[in-house]
Design an enzyme around this catalytic site. Structure first.
Site, PDB file in Angstrom:
ATOM      1  N   HIS A  70       0.807  -1.230   0.000  1.00 19.78           N
ATOM      2  CA  HIS A  70       0.000   0.000   0.000  1.00 19.78           C
ATOM      3  C   HIS A  70       0.835   1.274   0.000  1.00 19.78           C
ATOM      4  CE1 HIS A  70       0.222   1.027   4.398  1.00 19.78           C
ATOM      5  NE2 HIS A  70       0.411  -0.273   4.545  1.00 19.78           N
ATOM      6  N   ASP A 187       6.407   2.215   6.146  1.00 20.77           N
ATOM      7  CA  ASP A 187       5.138   1.481   6.072  1.00 20.77           C
ATOM      8  C   ASP A 187       4.224   2.234   5.130  1.00 20.77           C
ATOM      9  OD1 ASP A 187       2.717   0.201   6.473  1.00 20.77           O
ATOM     10  OD2 ASP A 187       2.404   1.019   8.476  1.00 20.77           O
ATOM     11  N   GLU A 221      -5.191   1.069   2.831  1.00 21.12           N
ATOM     12  CA  GLU A 221      -4.868   0.034   3.807  1.00 21.12           C
ATOM     13  C   GLU A 221      -4.928   0.538   5.237  1.00 21.12           C
ATOM     14  OE1 GLU A 221      -2.811  -2.630   6.489  1.00 21.12           O
ATOM     15  OE2 GLU A 221      -2.261  -0.560   6.069  1.00 21.12           O
ATOM     16  N   GLU A 222      -4.456   1.746   5.449  1.00 24.25           N
ATOM     17  CA  GLU A 222      -4.377   2.251   6.829  1.00 24.25           C
ATOM     18  C   GLU A 222      -5.748   2.406   7.484  1.00 24.25           C
ATOM     19  OE1 GLU A 222      -1.826   2.167   8.514  1.00 24.25           O
ATOM     20  OE2 GLU A 222      -0.078   2.470   7.237  1.00 24.25           O
ATOM     21  N   ASP A 242       3.823  -6.182   3.528  1.00 22.58           N
ATOM     22  CA  ASP A 242       3.663  -5.050   4.444  1.00 22.58           C
ATOM     23  C   ASP A 242       4.639  -5.224   5.606  1.00 22.58           C
ATOM     24  OD1 ASP A 242       2.622  -2.723   5.559  1.00 22.58           O
ATOM     25  OD2 ASP A 242       0.532  -3.350   5.338  1.00 22.58           O
ATOM     26  N   HIS A 322       4.564   3.153  12.717  1.00 25.33           N
ATOM     27  CA  HIS A 322       3.581   4.238  12.818  1.00 25.33           C
ATOM     28  C   HIS A 322       4.119   5.395  13.642  1.00 25.33           C
ATOM     29  CE1 HIS A 322      -0.319   2.112  11.335  1.00 25.33           C
ATOM     30  NE2 HIS A 322       0.702   1.963  10.522  1.00 25.33           N
TER      31      HIS A 322
END
Ligand code: ZN
Length: 349
Positions: A70, A187, A221-222, A242, A322
């Protein structure tokens, strides 16, 4: 061309992380990926959600494979324009306010104007606020300071800034001589770069695949539904690429490819997992098996949405995910190698 060319992959990661793409505002980065693939003469199409699908034909077209990574990242949206001329924000994706404190950011208006700013605690100055250290990092206390002369909400509106404008965080990208790659958005742009490099390698060397293989560059995706559509009925295996999650008790590290056996959605397909481990062992690829406690992927989203597929999840190990993310070139290299052997392997189930 030697494969994987990790240096080239890292250059591509660097490029991708500098294109702002919070979930919901991914047009520019998808356009970049589309152009990259077109230059390789790979056919692509965009789904209605704004994701991109590239397909490489295989010798056997009765069974398909799909791989996804993603391009959307964490971000925020203007929630409120305060009378002081500061902005209150609402977060996009799963993370905490403390991970963006002090971060430089960009506000993009709906007409495309861009302004820079900084995300700060309202009570930042220790010369003025006694509770600067203890005050809770939350939506109430954190705000965006815009780098323009604005003293009121009206001044801010004159710039064209409104509720709903996207806020993206500085990518802070840095490559160290010791081989580490640091950026807020590894990410999952590290994996997007890996998939693009894999496609480039297959195309330029005219390597034919055993099965028709789709590459979905997903863009939601998030928030949980990036890669749960556009899966052909022939698709047997679906592999999400991922980040591997690191922390206390985790076996994932920044040097190997992480093969996820289970996350918050439940176990990944046992047969596919064993197949991936076998490929790693046979080809001297360093890997780790791991469970990610608070995690879901586009592969689990695809299963949840009702697709009868065999699903798997692998990726580079990312420290402080994150937030202040970091990985090492060896993790990128090991992941690239496993992807390469995987797309050339027989379907395991
Ligand atoms: Zn991700």
């Amino acid at each position: 061309m030697s494969y994987p060319d990790t240096k080239e992959t890292i250059d591509l990661i660097k490029k991708l992380v500098t294109i702002p793409s919070p979930t919901g505002n991914t047009f520019e980065v998808i356009t970049y990926v589309e152009k990259f693939l077109r230059e390789l003469q790979v056919d692509t199409y965009r789904n209605r959600k704004g994701g991109l699908i590239a397909t490489l034909p295989g010798t056997d077209s009765s069974k398909h494979r799909m791989l996804t990574a993603h391009v959307d990242t964490l971000g925020a949206m203007v929630k409120e324009i305060k009378p002081s001329g500061r902005l209150k924000i609402d977060l996009i994706g799963g993370f905490k306010y403390n991970s963006i404190e002090g971060e430089y950011c960009q506000i993009e208006t709906s007409s495309g104007r861009k302004y820079s700013g900084t995300i700060l605690m309202h009570q930042t100055s220790v010369h003025v606020y006694k509770d600067a250290g203890k005050a809770e990092r939350n939506q109430e206390n954190m705000e965006v300071r815009i780098d323009e002369v604005v003293k009121s909400a009206e001044d801010v509106r004159k710039l064209g800034i409104e509720v709903g404008d996207f806020v993206s965080f500085s990518p802070r990208v840095e490559i160290t001589p010791s081989g580490f790659i640091k950026s807020r958005h590894l990410d999952d742009k590290a994996s997007v770069a890996l998939l693009l490099q894999l496609i480039k390698h297959l195309k330029t060397n005219e390597i034919s695949l055993p099965y028709t293989t789709h590459f979905l560059i997903s863009n939601n995706e998030e928030i949980g539904y990036g890669g749960n559509s556009n899966i052909t009925p022939e698709t047997v295996e679906y592999l999400a690429v991922d980040m591997g999650a690191m922390g206390d008790g985790q076996s994932t590290d920044e040097y190997t490819v992480s093969i996820c056996v289970k996350d918050a959605s439940g176990p990944y397909h046992y047969g596919l997992r064993k197949h991936l481990v076998k490929l790693a062992q046979e080809n001297n690829i360093e890997y780790k098996l791991d469970i990610y406690p608070y995690y879901g992927s586009d592969a689990s989203a695809a299963i949840r949405s009702g697709h009868d597929i065999v699903h798997g999840l692998i990726g580079p190990g990312i420290d402080s995910s994150h937030a202040f993310e970091r990985t090492h070139q060896s993790s990128i290299e090991n992941t690239g190698k496993l992807l390469h052997h995987y797309v050339l392997s027989e379907i395991s189930s």
